[in-house]
Design a protein around this motif. Structure first.
Motif, PDB file in Angstrom:
ATOM      1  N   ARG A   1       0.854  -1.187   0.000  1.00 22.23           N
ATOM      2  CA  ARG A   1       0.000   0.000   0.000  1.00 22.23           C
ATOM      3  C   ARG A   1       0.882   1.226   0.000  1.00 22.23           C
ATOM      4  N   ARG A   2       0.713   2.067  -1.026  1.00 21.88           N
ATOM      5  CA  ARG A   2       1.431   3.334  -1.106  1.00 21.88           C
ATOM      6  C   ARG A   2       0.560   4.433  -0.512  1.00 21.88           C
ATOM      7  N   LEU A   3       1.179   5.550  -0.192  1.00 21.09           N
ATOM      8  CA  LEU A   3       0.419   6.656   0.382  1.00 21.09           C
ATOM      9  C   LEU A   3      -0.643   7.176  -0.572  1.00 21.09           C
ATOM     10  N   THR A   4      -0.392   7.061  -1.882  1.00 21.55           N
ATOM     11  CA  THR A   4      -1.311   7.624  -2.875  1.00 21.55           C
ATOM     12  C   THR A   4      -2.380   6.641  -3.337  1.00 21.55           C
ATOM     13  N   ASP A   5      -2.350   5.395  -2.873  1.00 23.12           N
ATOM     14  CA  ASP A   5      -3.350   4.418  -3.307  1.00 23.12           C
ATOM     15  C   ASP A   5      -4.721   4.780  -2.735  1.00 23.12           C
ATOM     16  N   ASP A   6      -5.713   4.812  -3.604  1.00 25.70           N
ATOM     17  CA  ASP A   6      -7.076   5.177  -3.214  1.00 25.70           C
ATOM     18  C   ASP A   6      -7.809   3.907  -2.785  1.00 25.70           C
TER      19      ASP A   6
END
Length: 482
Positions: free
Chosen positions: A424-429
């Motif tokens: 999970r990246r910070l930008t994943d919605d």
């Protein structure tokens, strides 16, 4: 590794995974259904009765991704203490003294940690009977005498049957951001609090703008019953406490070999001792007890009834598959039926073995699930014993997945295989991803009627390009941040 398009197989027998599949639906389902309103739940913010009353040790979100500016390392971020209104003086938002704040790594698929990184905090409060102020003048440096409330931590690396290794003995925490006049350059304080680790890597304990984003009007019968209540990031303006760790992949992989064993499972947890109360003080005593845990986002809110939420927070992932309480709701989830009732979208047919594989075993050919590809299950690791593998609720990351030049917020669903649910990246919605997955979307085949999601596609504060990547904390009242 090139994966092409993930396409589910048919005719695969249902595997008994007990509560785990329900937890998977909870991860995906929180985006659609919730008990409560306002800021009562978001990801895992205040999701269970007991932990809601103990916010200092409440896990909120976990992130795990290949570091974009250092591809030989993985960055792990875990957040605690949700809904920090920046004007929360005079005490602001300290870490709990003596509690164990852990990030756990499972490289063999047993549901047990092969490595635990543990932060333990203690406080140096110099205010005494002289002042109520957190700082009595501008703080331009962590060593400034004007900073009256300081916290420090020890960071240990724990491995089974090995003595603990102390990585940081007296690290200083970046303080709560008390305001522009008090801390005119918070970025400098964060950089000063960042510690280089022996053997490579770095860590920091800091306040940060909450990186989770969504419109909480999802709880008003799915955005008002007609998708009219969307577009506002309800978490904008709030901060969290974060620990971030950047570590070489070889330190995380089973047997130190990230080429043969690239997949890891990650979750955070918090342990604390029982408190013995006496006039004016509370002393910790007795054994440490796990009071909170978090792997994938959106887990412990909606599928588990209130009577099981606290129990889940106390369990290790290795025990998940032994809990049969909600099997019936797992394979035939309620959430798609709710969407069908409100919006007329047909609910995918049960049993939902696609969700089972995505969230519980990881996606791999050896998992015998509906997907015929290898993506992110520990069963892909060449040196593990597959007989010891158990389904467990963990955030799984394949460290060998090639870097994405331009990350897609929908991750795997839009062909970006480095995105959620592969880490999970910070930008994943994750909210829009979960909404699509619950309705049966597969990579390259989204549900058109839900394409707009909640219309909150990122945070309102940009993330940093370098470690720890988190946005600096807000310092204005929430009702001004938007």
């Amino acid at each position: 590794m090139p994966l092409g398009r993930l396409t589910p197989r048919t005719g695969v027998p249902v595997r008994s995974v007990a509560i785990l599949t329900a937890l998977a639906l909870g991860m995906a389902g929180t985006a659609l259904l919730g008990a409560g309103a306002g800021t009562s739940t978001a990801s895992s913010h205040r999701e269970a009765p007991l932990i809601a009353a103990d916010p200092k040790v409440d896990n909120t979100d976990v992130y795990a991704f290949t570091s974009p500016d250092n591809a030989d390392t993985v960055t792990l971020i875990a957040n605690w203490l949700p809904f920090q209104e920046p004007n929360g003086g005079p005490n602001f938002y300290p870490w709990a003294d003596g509690a164990h704040y852990d990030i756990n790594i499972d490289s063999q698929g047993t549901g047990k940690p092969d490595i635990t990184y543990r932060w333990t905090f203690h406080t140096d409060d110099q205010r005494g009977t002289n002042t109520f102020l957190y700082n009595n003048g501008p703080v331009n440096n962590l060593n400034d005498p004007t900073l009256l409330f300081r916290q420090y931590y020890t960071l240990e690396e724990l491995r089974p049957n090995c003595d603990p290794v102390t990585l940081v003995e007296h690290g200083q925490v970046a303080p709560s951001n008390t305001g522009k006049a008090s801390m005119p350059d918070y970025g400098t304080l964060r950089r000063q609090a960042t510690v280089q680790l022996p053997g490579g890597g770095q860590t920091v304990a800091t306040q940060a703008a909450d990186p989770f984003f969504l419109d909480l009007r999802v709880f008003d019968l799915l955005y008002g019953g007609n998708l009219s209540e969307v577009g506002q990031n309800t978490l904008a303006g709030y901060n969290v406490n974060s620990v971030a760790l950047q570590i070489p992949k070889s330190r995380l992989a089973y047997k130190g070999d990230a080429t043969r064993n690239p997949v890891i499972g990650i979750w955070s947890s918090t342990e604390k001792q029982t408190l013995k109360l006496s006039p004016g003080k509370a002393d910790p005593t007795g054994k440490f007890v796990q009071v909170s845990r978090l792997g994938n986002p959106l887990v412990n809110e909606v599928v588990l009834p209130a009577g099981l939420k606290d129990a889940f927070n106390s369990l290790p992932p290795s025990e998940d598959h032994n809990q049969p309480a909600v099997v019936a709701k797992v394979l035939d989830p309620e959430v798609p039926k709710l969407v069908q009732a409100i919006y007329g979208l047909p609910a995918p047919a049960a049993p939902r073995t696609d969700l089972q594989e995505i969230f519980l075993t990881g996606i791999a050919k050896a998992a015998n699930g509906p997907y015929a590809v290898d993506l992110n299950s520990q069963l892909m690791n060449q040196d593990i014993d597959p007989n010891r593998f158990v389904p467990a609720e963990e955030l799984r990351l394949n460290m060998s997945t090639p870097m994405t030049a331009v990350p897609d917020r929908l991750g795997v669903l839009n062909g970006d295989f480095q995105g959620f649910p592969n880490g999970r990246r910070l930008t994943d919605d994750v909210v829009d991803i979960a909404l699509q997955v619950m309705e049966g979307a597969t990579p390259g085949h989204l549900i058109p009627a839900l394409a707009a999601g909640d219309k909150v596609n990122t945070t309102d504060k940009p993330f940093s390009a370098s470690f720890p990547y988190l946005a600096l904390p807000y310092n204005k009242a929430v009702n001004q941040a938007q």
